[in-house]
Design a protein around this motif. Structure first.
Motif, short mmCIF file in Angstrom:
data_model
loop_
_atom_site.label_atom_id
_atom_site.label_comp_id
_atom_site.label_asym_id
_atom_site.label_seq_id
_atom_site.Cartn_x
_atom_site.Cartn_y
_atom_site.Cartn_z
N TYR A 192 37.65 -16.18 45.91
CA TYR A 192 36.45 -16.60 46.64
C TYR A 192 35.84 -15.44 47.41
N ASP A 193 34.50 -15.37 47.40
CA ASP A 193 33.76 -14.42 48.22
C ASP A 193 32.72 -15.21 49.02
N PRO A 194 32.86 -15.28 50.36
CA PRO A 194 31.93 -16.08 51.17
C PRO A 194 30.58 -15.41 51.38
N ALA A 195 30.44 -14.15 50.99
CA ALA A 195 29.17 -13.44 51.09
C ALA A 195 28.98 -12.70 49.78
N THR A 250 24.67 -21.73 47.34
CA THR A 250 23.77 -21.12 48.32
C THR A 250 23.99 -21.69 49.72
N TYR A 251 23.22 -21.18 50.66
CA TYR A 251 23.26 -21.46 52.09
C TYR A 251 24.27 -20.56 52.79
N SER A 252 24.09 -20.43 54.10
CA SER A 252 24.97 -19.60 54.91
C SER A 252 26.38 -20.19 54.95
N THR A 253 27.36 -19.36 54.68
CA THR A 253 28.75 -19.83 54.70
C THR A 253 29.16 -20.30 56.09
N LEU A 254 28.70 -19.61 57.13
CA LEU A 254 29.07 -19.99 58.49
C LEU A 254 28.36 -21.27 58.94
N VAL A 273 37.85 -12.25 49.10
CA VAL A 273 37.35 -10.88 49.27
C VAL A 273 36.04 -10.94 50.03
N ILE A 274 35.86 -10.03 50.94
CA ILE A 274 34.62 -9.97 51.71
C ILE A 274 34.38 -8.53 52.13
N LYS A 275 33.14 -8.15 52.14
CA LYS A 275 32.78 -6.79 52.53
C LYS A 275 32.13 -6.81 53.91
#
Length: 294
Positions: A192-195, A250-254, A273-275
């Protein structure tokens, strides 16, 4: 015979240049990559039974060629693409572009010439994906990511918004340890990548995962991206990397997380994973001063 990357890149940048004058550089990617995606899928799957995509008469790149030079070419192209998306239940999966947009592409002959010129670039034999392959190299997906960087440079947008350098993505993918997993019974591993951005980090991480005896991935891909247009680009990128079963929401994960379990709680994943970008400098096709977290 496999096409050289440099040749493919040159041809695609030629397509982008057709849009100069009227179309903002930030929008080049939407038009060019939509056609790249459609040409790739059309060449790969037209006329095939039981294929990943349905490409029938009236919904293929050949129909775009037939529309060249017509006074209503913009309307025709939009209808062909719309029919393809509807047939494959992909509505909303591509960037929001219209090839009949007079505000961006001009009116009358100017629009006809621009859209005709775009289609003509993709007729080049070097972009015939029925025959051109690069052994052991995903040349189409790599071209997609190359142009993410080029378009970011051209538009002056924040480089981390759309494009994660492939070198950084590979390092991240190896750091999370996904290469050491083994197939398991019951359910696949999840990534999963939240962004998600353009999806490049997800793709590189999934590439590091082993496959089962049948050659199928043992990792399911999930991502969320707040910008709808960028989410569409990520979906295309997954398809171009033969990972079309991956999910991008779509939409903001937070503000509005889209992945929850049967109890309405946040879903848990095996790998995330997130950058995190602090300062990015792109110069001579290199990236420096970036901070990554996993």
């Amino acid at each position: 015979m496999a096409v050289k990357k440099t040749e493919l890149y040159s041809l695609l940048w030629e397509a982008a240049n057709k849009l100069r004058g009227g179309v903002e550089p930030a929008r080049y990617e939407d038009y060019v990559l939509t056609l790249l995606f459609f040409k790739y899928v059309s060449d790969r799957y037209k006329g095939q039974r039981y294929a990943d995509f349905i490409v029938e008469e009236g919904t293929s790149f050949d129909d775009l060629i037939a529309a060249k030079g017509k006074k209503d070419i913009g309307e025709r192209v939009d209808k062909i693409l719309s029919a393809f998306l509807e047939e494959n239940q992909l509505q909303g999966s591509l960037p929001d572009v219209s090839f009949n947009n007079e505000n961006e592409l001009g009116r009358g002959k100017e629009l006809v010439d621009k859209v005709t010129g775009l289609i003509a670039v993709f007729e080049n034999p070097a972009i015939d994906f029925k025959t051109n392959r690069a052994s052991g190299d995903d040349i189409i997906g790599d071209a997609y990511e190359y142009f993410m960087m080029k378009f970011a440079q051209e538009s002056g947008k924040s480089k981390g918004q759309f494009y994660t350098p492939s070198e950084a993505s590979r390092i991240m993918a190896r750091l999370v340890g996904i290469s050491r997993i083994e197939p398991r019974q019951g359910r696949p591993w999840t990534l999963y990548d939240p962004a998600a951005g353009s999806g490049s980090l997800l793709i590189r991480a999934a590439d590091e995962a082993p496959v089962n005896r049948q050659g199928n991935a043992i990792v399911s891909i999930y991502g969320q991206e707040k910008d709808n247009s960028t989410a569409g680009l990520a979906k295309m990128n997954l398809v171009l990397h033969q990972k079309g079963t991956g999910e991008i929401k779509t939409y903001s994960t937070l503000a509005s997380p889209q992945y929850t379990d049967e109890y309405g709680q946040l879903r848990k994943f095996d790998f995330i994973v997130i950058k995190r970008w602090t300062k990015t400098l792109i110069q001579n096709n290199s990236v420096s001063e970036y901070d990554l977290a996993a």
